[in-house]
Design a protein around this motif. Structure first.
Motif, mmCIF file in Angstrom:
data_model
loop_
_atom_site.group_PDB
_atom_site.id
_atom_site.type_symbol
_atom_site.label_atom_id
_atom_site.label_comp_id
_atom_site.label_asym_id
_atom_site.label_seq_id
_atom_site.Cartn_x
_atom_site.Cartn_y
_atom_site.Cartn_z
ATOM 1 N N PHE A 191 -9.439 54.237 10.161
ATOM 2 C CA PHE A 191 -9.013 53.900 11.513
ATOM 3 C C PHE A 191 -7.531 53.561 11.542
ATOM 4 C CE2 PHE A 191 -8.268 50.981 15.031
ATOM 5 C CZ PHE A 191 -8.750 51.738 16.083
ATOM 6 N N GLY A 192 -6.820 54.142 12.515
ATOM 7 C CA GLY A 192 -5.391 53.895 12.672
ATOM 8 C C GLY A 192 -4.508 54.815 11.850
ATOM 9 N N LYS A 193 -5.109 55.679 11.023
ATOM 10 C CA LYS A 193 -4.321 56.567 10.163
ATOM 11 C C LYS A 193 -4.667 58.042 10.378
ATOM 12 C CE LYS A 193 -3.467 53.096 6.679
ATOM 13 N NZ LYS A 193 -3.523 52.733 5.274
ATOM 14 N N SER A 194 -5.092 58.373 11.563
ATOM 15 C CA SER A 194 -5.458 59.761 11.875
ATOM 16 C C SER A 194 -4.239 60.670 11.796
ATOM 17 C CB SER A 194 -6.049 59.840 13.285
ATOM 18 O OG SER A 194 -6.292 61.187 13.643
ATOM 19 N N VAL A 195 -4.421 61.827 11.202
ATOM 20 C CA VAL A 195 -3.331 62.812 11.149
ATOM 21 C C VAL A 195 -3.297 63.668 12.413
ATOM 22 C CG1 VAL A 195 -3.442 62.941 8.635
ATOM 23 C CG2 VAL A 195 -4.638 64.651 10.000
ATOM 24 N N TRP A 196 -4.308 63.534 13.278
ATOM 25 C CA TRP A 196 -4.429 64.418 14.430
ATOM 26 C C TRP A 196 -3.557 64.030 15.617
ATOM 27 C CZ3 TRP A 196 -6.122 68.623 12.689
ATOM 28 C CH2 TRP A 196 -7.106 68.658 11.713
ATOM 29 N N ASN A 197 -3.221 62.778 15.752
ATOM 30 C CA ASN A 197 -2.473 62.323 16.928
ATOM 31 C C ASN A 197 -1.130 63.048 17.040
ATOM 32 O OD1 ASN A 197 -2.209 60.760 19.266
ATOM 33 N ND2 ASN A 197 -0.938 59.283 18.163
ATOM 34 N N GLY A 198 -0.961 63.818 18.104
ATOM 35 C CA GLY A 198 0.282 64.552 18.334
ATOM 36 C C GLY A 198 0.413 65.850 17.548
ATOM 37 N N LYS A 199 -0.573 66.175 16.713
ATOM 38 C CA LYS A 199 -0.499 67.394 15.888
ATOM 39 C C LYS A 199 -0.751 68.624 16.757
ATOM 40 C CE LYS A 199 -0.230 67.286 11.978
ATOM 41 N NZ LYS A 199 0.973 67.303 11.132
ATOM 42 N N LYS A 200 0.089 69.634 16.607
ATOM 43 C CA LYS A 200 -0.110 70.906 17.304
ATOM 44 C C LYS A 200 -1.229 71.668 16.611
ATOM 45 C CE LYS A 200 4.438 71.698 19.243
ATOM 46 N NZ LYS A 200 5.512 72.676 19.420
ATOM 47 N N THR A 201 -2.172 72.147 17.415
ATOM 48 C CA THR A 201 -3.297 72.902 16.868
ATOM 49 C C THR A 201 -3.563 74.141 17.724
ATOM 50 O OG1 THR A 201 -4.959 71.663 18.139
ATOM 51 C CG2 THR A 201 -4.407 70.809 15.956
ATOM 52 N N ALA A 202 -4.119 75.148 17.083
ATOM 53 C CA ALA A 202 -4.552 76.351 17.793
ATOM 54 C C ALA A 202 -5.896 76.759 17.229
ATOM 55 C CB ALA A 202 -3.533 77.472 17.640
ATOM 56 N N ILE A 203 -6.712 77.370 18.087
ATOM 57 C CA ILE A 203 -8.090 77.681 17.726
ATOM 58 C C ILE A 203 -8.381 79.164 17.951
ATOM 59 C CG2 ILE A 203 -10.506 77.195 18.273
ATOM 60 C CD1 ILE A 203 -9.402 74.454 19.428
ATOM 61 N N VAL A 204 -8.925 79.788 16.928
ATOM 62 C CA VAL A 204 -9.396 81.161 17.001
ATOM 63 C C VAL A 204 -10.837 81.147 16.519
ATOM 64 C CG1 VAL A 204 -9.146 83.488 16.040
ATOM 65 C CG2 VAL A 204 -7.111 82.100 16.515
ATOM 66 N N GLU A 254 -2.567 68.115 20.125
ATOM 67 C CA GLU A 254 -2.101 69.008 21.193
ATOM 68 C C GLU A 254 -2.643 70.397 20.873
ATOM 69 O OE1 GLU A 254 2.160 70.631 22.938
ATOM 70 O OE2 GLU A 254 2.153 68.961 21.531
ATOM 71 N N THR A 255 -3.361 71.001 21.791
ATOM 72 C CA THR A 255 -3.942 72.318 21.525
ATOM 73 C C THR A 255 -3.273 73.392 22.370
ATOM 74 O OG1 THR A 255 -5.707 71.907 23.110
ATOM 75 C CG2 THR A 255 -6.200 71.432 20.817
ATOM 76 N N LEU A 256 -3.011 74.517 21.729
ATOM 77 C CA LEU A 256 -2.440 75.665 22.423
ATOM 78 C C LEU A 256 -3.431 76.133 23.478
ATOM 79 C CD1 LEU A 256 -0.185 77.853 22.552
ATOM 80 C CD2 LEU A 256 -1.534 79.137 20.879
ATOM 81 N N ASN A 257 -2.981 76.249 24.711
ATOM 82 C CA ASN A 257 -3.887 76.598 25.805
ATOM 83 C C ASN A 257 -4.075 78.085 26.021
ATOM 84 O OD1 ASN A 257 -4.689 74.017 26.608
ATOM 85 N ND2 ASN A 257 -2.754 73.708 27.648
ATOM 86 N N GLN A 308 -8.729 67.254 21.062
ATOM 87 C CA GLN A 308 -8.044 66.569 22.163
ATOM 88 C C GLN A 308 -8.426 65.096 22.223
ATOM 89 O OE1 GLN A 308 -8.907 69.182 25.501
ATOM 90 N NE2 GLN A 308 -6.969 70.263 25.210
ATOM 91 N N SER A 309 -9.685 64.791 21.900
ATOM 92 C CA SER A 309 -10.101 63.385 21.915
ATOM 93 C C SER A 309 -9.399 62.582 20.829
ATOM 94 C CB SER A 309 -11.622 63.263 21.763
ATOM 95 O OG SER A 309 -12.024 63.481 20.426
ATOM 96 N N LEU A 310 -8.922 63.268 19.800
ATOM 97 C CA LEU A 310 -8.201 62.613 18.708
ATOM 98 C C LEU A 310 -6.688 62.625 18.917
ATOM 99 C CD1 LEU A 310 -10.301 64.000 15.740
ATOM 100 C CD2 LEU A 310 -10.311 61.658 16.632
#
Length: 180
Positions: free
Chosen positions: A96-109, A135-138, A130-132
């Motif tokens: 908790f408090g050390k997530s690598v996902w916050n603000g990370k750019k991600t894309a999904i295929v 940022e996801t490519l739209n 997104q809950s974490l």
């Protein structure tokens, strides 16, 4: 050098998602490196391990935190995210408090031999990330149906329409990450 972490959601070495990922990696522009995050050797996440040093957990957390963006290329398992992908996401969101996902750019295929192209997996994955705080490519979203028909006998993407679609996605993704 821009770093992309690649997560292939299928653990099979002959996965059609691996073939799709290979095609996308080959589209990376100069100055972009793509490194696969190996997820098949990760023990199932449990909060009981948060206070322990687990080498493979630290390896993936480091790879993801050092990456400028994360590209997921994944199948759909039982209308959702494959267990190995969800496990990785959980590991990288903790302790908790050390997530690598916050603000990370991600894309999904997502790619599937079925007619829906793994759309449920892609949508669930987007919702989780997104809950974490990722940022996801739209656009363009990429859900490849009947993806197995786009591969030749060597597992390479050779269907002209699919190649065009993948190249457009790759161009948009790399430009978004690099800010070309």
């Amino acid at each position: 050098m821009t770093k992309i972490a690649l997560i292939i959601g299928s653990l099979s070495q002959n996965s059609l998602n691996r073939s799709i990922a290979n095609h996308l990696v080959n589209q990376a522009p100069e100055g972009v490196s793509v490194e696969e995050v190996i997820i098949g050797d990760l023990p199932l996440y449990t909060q009981d391990l948060d206070q322990q040093m687990i080498d493979v957990y630290e390896r993936v957390r480091k790879q993801l935190s050092e990456a400028d963006a994360v590209l997921f290329v994944s199948p759909e398992h039982n209308r959702s995210v494959p267990a190995a992908v969800k496990n990785l996401i959980d590991i990288a969101s903790r302790p908790f408090g050390k997530s690598v996902w916050n603000g990370k750019k991600t894309a999904i295929v997502t790619a599937s031999p079925g007619s829906y192209g793994g759309i449920n997996s892609g949508l669930h994955l987007r919702q989780i990330l997104q809950s974490l705080g990722a940022e996801t490519l739209n656009a363009p979203e990429l859900f490849l149906s009947r993806a197995n028909t786009a591969l030749n006998d060597h597992g390479e993407v050779n269907d002209e329409r699919t190649v065009s679609f993948l190249n457009k996605f790759a161009s948009t993704f790399y430009a978004w990450v690099v800010k070309l």
